[in-house]
Design a protein around this motif. Structure first.
Motif: not given
Length: 344
Positions: A243-263, A303-307
């Motif tokens: 079977p061919t693996a297909t990534l269907t998960e949105d990365i933003r739900t895994l690392v957050g909106e801010e980290v996704a924007a930086q990436l 800049e992301p706020v470092d709490e």
């Protein structure tokens, strides 16, 4: 094969009379040269010819022929083991077999020689059992008399031999002269030879009654494969593609909106400066003009706020100096006066 003397009047009648006297004296034993039974198969009668044929030996064909008329089975198997005998008695038996309504199979059990081989030719099918033999030769006889009698006997023997050769030719094909040549040479046939010559239909291999029949070429034990069909096994299944693996998960739900924007900003290739001429060549008439509003660069991402850093900031700052706080206004006033004087 033996013929009756041609120059002795009443010889046949005397031989039949002699045979009848023997039958009267011996009863059933006088008929031991043949036997008829239906015991083997209700649909197949069995006739056994196991002795010399004919009047020379006290056994004539008339009683056998009368018994053949009583056979009502649809099939008849005539088993022959005879060295021959009287030509005329044998011819009579052969014709009785030919005219019988049953399907006649002649089975040679031992030997079918001389006139017994002619009787075998009367079968609708002729079988040779293992190791049996068949022999054909010219007719022979006994004669007493002068030269004229001998010449007459020779002519009769030639005529009888021609007649017998025709019987072989009718079964196996060929000509009278060809079969006379084989008869003069006294030819013997094994089962395979008789089949090849056309005198028999099959060289049979008779298994022992009740013995299990083995295959012609038994398979070696070590080469036999287990039969797993009884357990539902149907052989190896064909390989299925991975079977061919297909990534269907949105990365933003895994690392957050801010980290996704930086990436996303990190993987954007830098924009190289282009000359005015290159920019002009790249612009085509089909492309709409870019307005200043559209050309304005996007505001950099905050800049992301470092709490965690904000939470521990008061811990890493140096403590306030009370003396410095008390004289701070004096230092600030002096600095302000100096600045005013320099400005003046």
């Amino acid at each position: 094969m033996i013929t009756l003397p041609a120059n002795l009047p009443g010889f046949v009648a005397r031989q039949r009379e002699h045979a009848e006297k023997q039958r009267a004296q011996l009863g059933v034993e006088a008929r031991s040269w043949y036997r008829i039974t239906n015991a083997a198969d209700p649909d197949e009668a069995e006739v056994m010819l196991y002795d010399e044929i004919g009047g020379w030996f006290g056994s004539t064909a008339d009683e056998l022929i009368a018994d053949l008329r009583g056979i009502t089975a649809p099939r008849m198997r005539v088993r022959v083991n005879s060295p021959g005998g009287s030509v005329f008695e044998g011819v009579a038996i052969a014709n009785a077999l030919r005219s019988h309504p049953a399907q006649v199979t002649v089975q040679v059990d031992g030997i079918a020689a001389s006139i017994a081989s002619v009787i075998a030719m009367a079968g609708d099918r002729i079988e040779m059992a293992p190791n049996t033999m068949m022999m054909i030769h010219d007719a022979s006889g006994v004669c007493m008399g002068n030269a004229s009698d001998m010449e007459e006997m020779a002519e009769l023997l030639d005529l009888i031999s021609d007649n017998i050769a025709d019987a072989y030719a009718a079964k196996a094909g060929g000509t009278r002269d060809e079969w006379r040549a084989r008869m003069k040479a006294e030819t013997w046939y094994l089962p395979e030879d008789a089949v090849a010559a056309g005198l028999a239909d099959e060289a049979v291999q008779t298994p022992k009654a009740g013995a299990p029949t083995e295959p012609a070429e038994p398979e070696p034990d070590m080469a036999r494969a287990w039969d797993l069909a009884a357990y539902g096994y149907q052989g190896p299944r064909p390989a299925e593609p991975a079977p061919t693996a297909t990534l269907t998960e949105d990365i933003r739900t895994l690392v957050g909106e801010e980290v996704a924007a930086q990436l996303a900003a990190a993987v954007v290739p830098p924009t190289e400066a282009t000359t005015a001429a290159e920019s002009a060549d790249e612009v085509t008439a089909s492309e709409p003009a870019v307005t200043p509003a559209e050309a304005a660069p996007e505001a950099p991402a905050a800049e992301p706020v470092d709490e965690w850093a904000a939470a521990v900031a008061h811990l890493v700052q140096p403590p306030s100096d009370p003396w410095a706080a008390a004289v701070a206004h004096l230092i600030n006033s002096t600095s302000a006066a100096s600045s005013a004087t320099e400005a003046a």
